[in-house]
Design a protein around this motif. Structure first.
Motif, PDB file in Angstrom:
ATOM      1  N   LEU A 165      34.294  47.480  37.417  1.00  0.00           N
ATOM      2  CA  LEU A 165      35.263  47.191  36.188  1.00  0.00           C
ATOM      3  C   LEU A 165      36.863  47.164  36.819  1.00  0.00           C
ATOM      4  CD1 LEU A 165      32.606  48.891  34.040  1.00  0.00           C
ATOM      5  CD2 LEU A 165      33.228  46.577  33.781  1.00  0.00           C
ATOM      6  N   VAL A 166      36.890  48.716  37.893  1.00  0.00           N
ATOM      7  CA  VAL A 166      38.750  48.251  37.850  1.00  0.00           C
ATOM      8  C   VAL A 166      38.872  47.350  38.965  1.00  0.00           C
ATOM      9  CG1 VAL A 166      40.535  49.408  38.677  1.00  0.00           C
ATOM     10  CG2 VAL A 166      38.020  50.654  37.425  1.00  0.00           C
ATOM     11  N   LEU A 167      37.621  47.025  39.963  1.00  0.00           N
ATOM     12  CA  LEU A 167      38.612  46.598  41.197  1.00  0.00           C
ATOM     13  C   LEU A 167      38.520  44.886  41.320  1.00  0.00           C
ATOM     14  CD1 LEU A 167      39.648  46.266  44.188  1.00  0.00           C
ATOM     15  CD2 LEU A 167      37.351  46.499  44.265  1.00  0.00           C
ATOM     16  N   ILE A 168      37.440  44.507  40.249  1.00  0.00           N
ATOM     17  CA  ILE A 168      37.362  42.825  40.093  1.00  0.00           C
ATOM     18  C   ILE A 168      38.588  42.525  39.502  1.00  0.00           C
ATOM     19  CG2 ILE A 168      35.711  41.382  39.333  1.00  0.00           C
ATOM     20  CD1 ILE A 168      34.383  42.517  41.425  1.00  0.00           C
ATOM     21  N   PRO A 169      38.638  42.844  38.417  1.00  0.00           N
ATOM     22  CA  PRO A 169      39.930  42.651  37.690  1.00  0.00           C
ATOM     23  C   PRO A 169      40.839  42.373  37.976  1.00  0.00           C
ATOM     24  CG  PRO A 169      38.152  43.151  36.061  1.00  0.00           C
ATOM     25  CD  PRO A 169      38.028  43.221  37.603  1.00  0.00           C
ATOM     26  N   VAL A 170      41.219  43.619  38.773  1.00  0.00           N
ATOM     27  CA  VAL A 170      42.423  42.968  39.740  1.00  0.00           C
ATOM     28  C   VAL A 170      43.129  42.220  40.896  1.00  0.00           C
ATOM     29  CG1 VAL A 170      44.488  45.200  41.255  1.00  0.00           C
ATOM     30  CG2 VAL A 170      43.060  46.109  38.989  1.00  0.00           C
ATOM     31  N   LEU A 171      41.318  42.317  40.633  1.00  0.00           N
ATOM     32  CA  LEU A 171      41.668  41.558  42.721  1.00  0.00           C
ATOM     33  C   LEU A 171      41.852  39.361  42.069  1.00  0.00           C
ATOM     34  CD1 LEU A 171      39.219  42.343  44.695  1.00  0.00           C
ATOM     35  CD2 LEU A 171      40.830  42.488  45.309  1.00  0.00           C
ATOM     36  N   MET A 172      41.161  39.784  41.231  1.00  0.00           N
ATOM     37  CA  MET A 172      41.353  38.263  39.700  1.00  0.00           C
ATOM     38  C   MET A 172      42.725  37.795  39.920  1.00  0.00           C
ATOM     39  SD  MET A 172      38.692  36.294  40.674  1.00  0.00           S
ATOM     40  CE  MET A 172      38.683  35.171  39.648  1.00  0.00           C
ATOM     41  N   THR A 173      43.711  38.799  39.390  1.00  0.00           N
ATOM     42  CA  THR A 173      44.883  38.981  38.858  1.00  0.00           C
ATOM     43  C   THR A 173      46.062  38.954  39.926  1.00  0.00           C
ATOM     44  OG1 THR A 173      44.169  40.327  36.559  1.00  0.00           O
ATOM     45  CG2 THR A 173      46.705  40.178  37.230  1.00  0.00           C
ATOM     46  N   ALA A 174      45.881  39.653  41.154  1.00  0.00           N
ATOM     47  CA  ALA A 174      46.364  39.619  42.388  1.00  0.00           C
ATOM     48  C   ALA A 174      46.381  38.024  42.508  1.00  0.00           C
ATOM     49  CB  ALA A 174      46.197  40.490  43.134  1.00  0.00           C
ATOM     50  N   LEU A 175      45.154  37.443  42.997  1.00  0.00           N
ATOM     51  CA  LEU A 175      45.165  36.160  43.461  1.00  0.00           C
ATOM     52  C   LEU A 175      45.590  35.179  42.332  1.00  0.00           C
ATOM     53  CD1 LEU A 175      41.242  36.454  44.645  1.00  0.00           C
ATOM     54  CD2 LEU A 175      43.160  36.459  46.224  1.00  0.00           C
ATOM     55  N   ASN A 176      45.000  35.574  41.363  1.00  0.00           N
ATOM     56  CA  ASN A 176      45.787  34.541  40.249  1.00  0.00           C
ATOM     57  C   ASN A 176      47.394  34.310  40.605  1.00  0.00           C
ATOM     58  OD1 ASN A 176      45.988  32.249  37.844  1.00  0.00           O
ATOM     59  ND2 ASN A 176      47.642  34.829  36.943  1.00  0.00           N
ATOM     60  N   ARG A 177      48.538  36.104  40.752  1.00  0.00           N
ATOM     61  CA  ARG A 177      49.555  35.919  40.721  1.00  0.00           C
ATOM     62  C   ARG A 177      49.956  35.154  42.062  1.00  0.00           C
ATOM     63  NH1 ARG A 177      49.767  41.501  38.206  1.00  0.00           N
ATOM     64  NH2 ARG A 177      50.036  40.754  36.267  1.00  0.00           N
ATOM     65  N   ALA A 178      49.136  35.461  43.613  1.00  0.00           N
ATOM     66  CA  ALA A 178      49.559  34.543  44.296  1.00  0.00           C
ATOM     67  C   ALA A 178      49.794  33.714  44.737  1.00  0.00           C
ATOM     68  CB  ALA A 178      48.719  35.197  45.423  1.00  0.00           C
ATOM     69  N   GLY A 179      48.786  32.560  43.122  1.00  0.00           N
ATOM     70  CA  GLY A 179      48.548  31.136  43.579  1.00  0.00           C
ATOM     71  C   GLY A 179      47.407  30.740  44.057  1.00  0.00           C
ATOM     72  N   LEU A 180      46.696  31.729  44.776  1.00  0.00           N
ATOM     73  CA  LEU A 180      45.014  31.539  45.179  1.00  0.00           C
ATOM     74  C   LEU A 180      44.428  30.823  44.213  1.00  0.00           C
ATOM     75  CD1 LEU A 180      45.628  34.301  47.946  1.00  0.00           C
ATOM     76  CD2 LEU A 180      46.133  31.943  48.577  1.00  0.00           C
ATOM     77  N   VAL A 181      44.337  32.160  43.851  1.00  0.00           N
ATOM     78  CA  VAL A 181      43.204  31.251  41.927  1.00  0.00           C
ATOM     79  C   VAL A 181      43.967  31.630  41.248  1.00  0.00           C
ATOM     80  CG1 VAL A 181      41.314  32.619  41.028  1.00  0.00           C
ATOM     81  CG2 VAL A 181      41.309  32.966  43.020  1.00  0.00           C
ATOM     82  N   ARG A 182      43.755  30.558  40.287  1.00  0.00           N
ATOM     83  CA  ARG A 182      44.708  29.911  39.132  1.00  0.00           C
ATOM     84  C   ARG A 182      44.129  30.494  37.879  1.00  0.00           C
ATOM     85  NH1 ARG A 182      49.385  30.249  39.938  1.00  0.00           N
ATOM     86  NH2 ARG A 182      50.022  28.949  41.294  1.00  0.00           N
ATOM     87  N   PHE A 183      44.525  31.124  36.688  1.00  0.00           N
ATOM     88  CA  PHE A 183      43.465  31.558  35.262  1.00  0.00           C
ATOM     89  C   PHE A 183      43.951  30.205  35.123  1.00  0.00           C
ATOM     90  CE2 PHE A 183      43.922  36.127  35.332  1.00  0.00           C
ATOM     91  CZ  PHE A 183      42.966  35.963  36.450  1.00  0.00           C
ATOM     92  N   GLU A 184      43.479  29.862  34.206  1.00  0.00           N
ATOM     93  CA  GLU A 184      43.002  28.295  33.464  1.00  0.00           C
ATOM     94  C   GLU A 184      43.170  28.449  32.456  1.00  0.00           C
ATOM     95  OE1 GLU A 184      40.721  25.426  34.963  1.00  0.00           O
ATOM     96  OE2 GLU A 184      40.778  25.443  37.563  1.00  0.00           O
ATOM     97  N   ASN A 185      43.837  28.029  31.532  1.00  0.00           N
ATOM     98  CA  ASN A 185      43.781  27.360  29.774  1.00  0.00           C
ATOM     99  C   ASN A 185      43.607  25.843  29.564  1.00  0.00           C
ATOM    100  OD1 ASN A 185      44.390  29.630  29.450  1.00  0.00           O
ATOM    101  ND2 ASN A 185      46.242  29.569  29.521  1.00  0.00           N
ATOM    102  N   ARG A 186      42.238  25.396  29.220  1.00  0.00           N
ATOM    103  CA  ARG A 186      41.540  23.844  29.320  1.00  0.00           C
ATOM    104  C   ARG A 186      41.414  24.410  27.625  1.00  0.00           C
ATOM    105  NH1 ARG A 186      36.678  24.811  32.560  1.00  0.00           N
ATOM    106  NH2 ARG A 186      36.574  26.616  31.932  1.00  0.00           N
ATOM    107  N   ASP A 187      42.597  23.537  26.820  1.00  0.00           N
ATOM    108  CA  ASP A 187      42.674  22.983  25.420  1.00  0.00           C
ATOM    109  C   ASP A 187      42.644  22.239  24.827  1.00  0.00           C
ATOM    110  OD1 ASP A 187      42.201  26.214  24.989  1.00  0.00           O
ATOM    111  OD2 ASP A 187      45.275  26.659  25.043  1.00  0.00           O
TER     112      ASP A 187
END
Length: 187
Positions: A165-187
């Motif tokens: 619960l701590v590590l997975i969101p932190v890793l996803m946020t770090a990957l997003n900030r590094a541009g390796l994984v993108r959080f997307e808004n599909r509105d």
């Protein structure tokens, strides 16, 4: 033609990433130093499978989740194939499939979507593990009991659950900030 190239490139990327997550899932538990009690507490094999489902999609998460414990058991002999390894294969396959499926359905892929997908996958995966154990071992007597399910799925796993619960969101946020994984808004 360009769309086909992009689709193939994405598929190859996901296959390579899934293979990497599979390898991490096989190697990461060695950090516990061969002490099964620590591995049972921290659940290190779960983390790469959950990330695989989030990053590569449910199909890759399902396959990596099913193969990881079986291949690790075959290579290192650390897991008994039956019933432990097989039940764990179904559990991790469920984690990878559920987290990837749910996350892809969110219109806004962000930390909230990661948490909802992660918590749901963790619950459904543990229930799936319990169902597989009941099917393999039977119910009652010296077989699989309710107490064994609660202890194995939740009580003994609390440190690993917290870690995920701590590590997975932190890793996803770090990957997003590094541009390796993108959080997307599909509105």
């Amino acid at each position: 033609m360009n769309e086909l190239y992009s689709k193939n490139q994405n598929m190859i990327r996901n296959m390579v990433l899934a293979a990497m997550f599979l390898a991490i899932g096989i190697i990461l538990p060695t950090i516990t130093g061969g002490i099964p009690q620590i591995g049972n507490l921290l659940l290190p094999m779960h983390i790469p499978v959950l990330l695989c489902g989030l990053i590569c999609g449910w199909q890759y998460g399902l396959i990596a989740g099913f193969i990881t414990p079986l291949l690790r058991g075959a290579i290192f002999g650390m897991l008994m194939f039956y019933p432990t390894g097989l039940a764990m294969a179904f559990e991790l396959a469920t984690y990878g499939a559920v987290i990837g499926f749910l996350y892809a359905r969110f219109r806004k892929q962000n930390v909230f979507a990661v948490y909802v997908s992660l918590i749901t996958a963790m619950i459904v995966g543990r229930v799936g593990w319990g169902v597989v154990r009941v099917i393999m071992m039977g119910v009652g007597g010296s077989a699989f009991t309710w107490q064994m399910f609660i202890a194995g799925a939740f009580l003994n796993a609390i440190p690993g659950i917290i870690l995920q619960l701590v590590l997975i969101p932190v890793l996803m946020t770090a990957l997003n900030r590094a541009g390796l994984v993108r959080f997307e808004n599909r509105d």
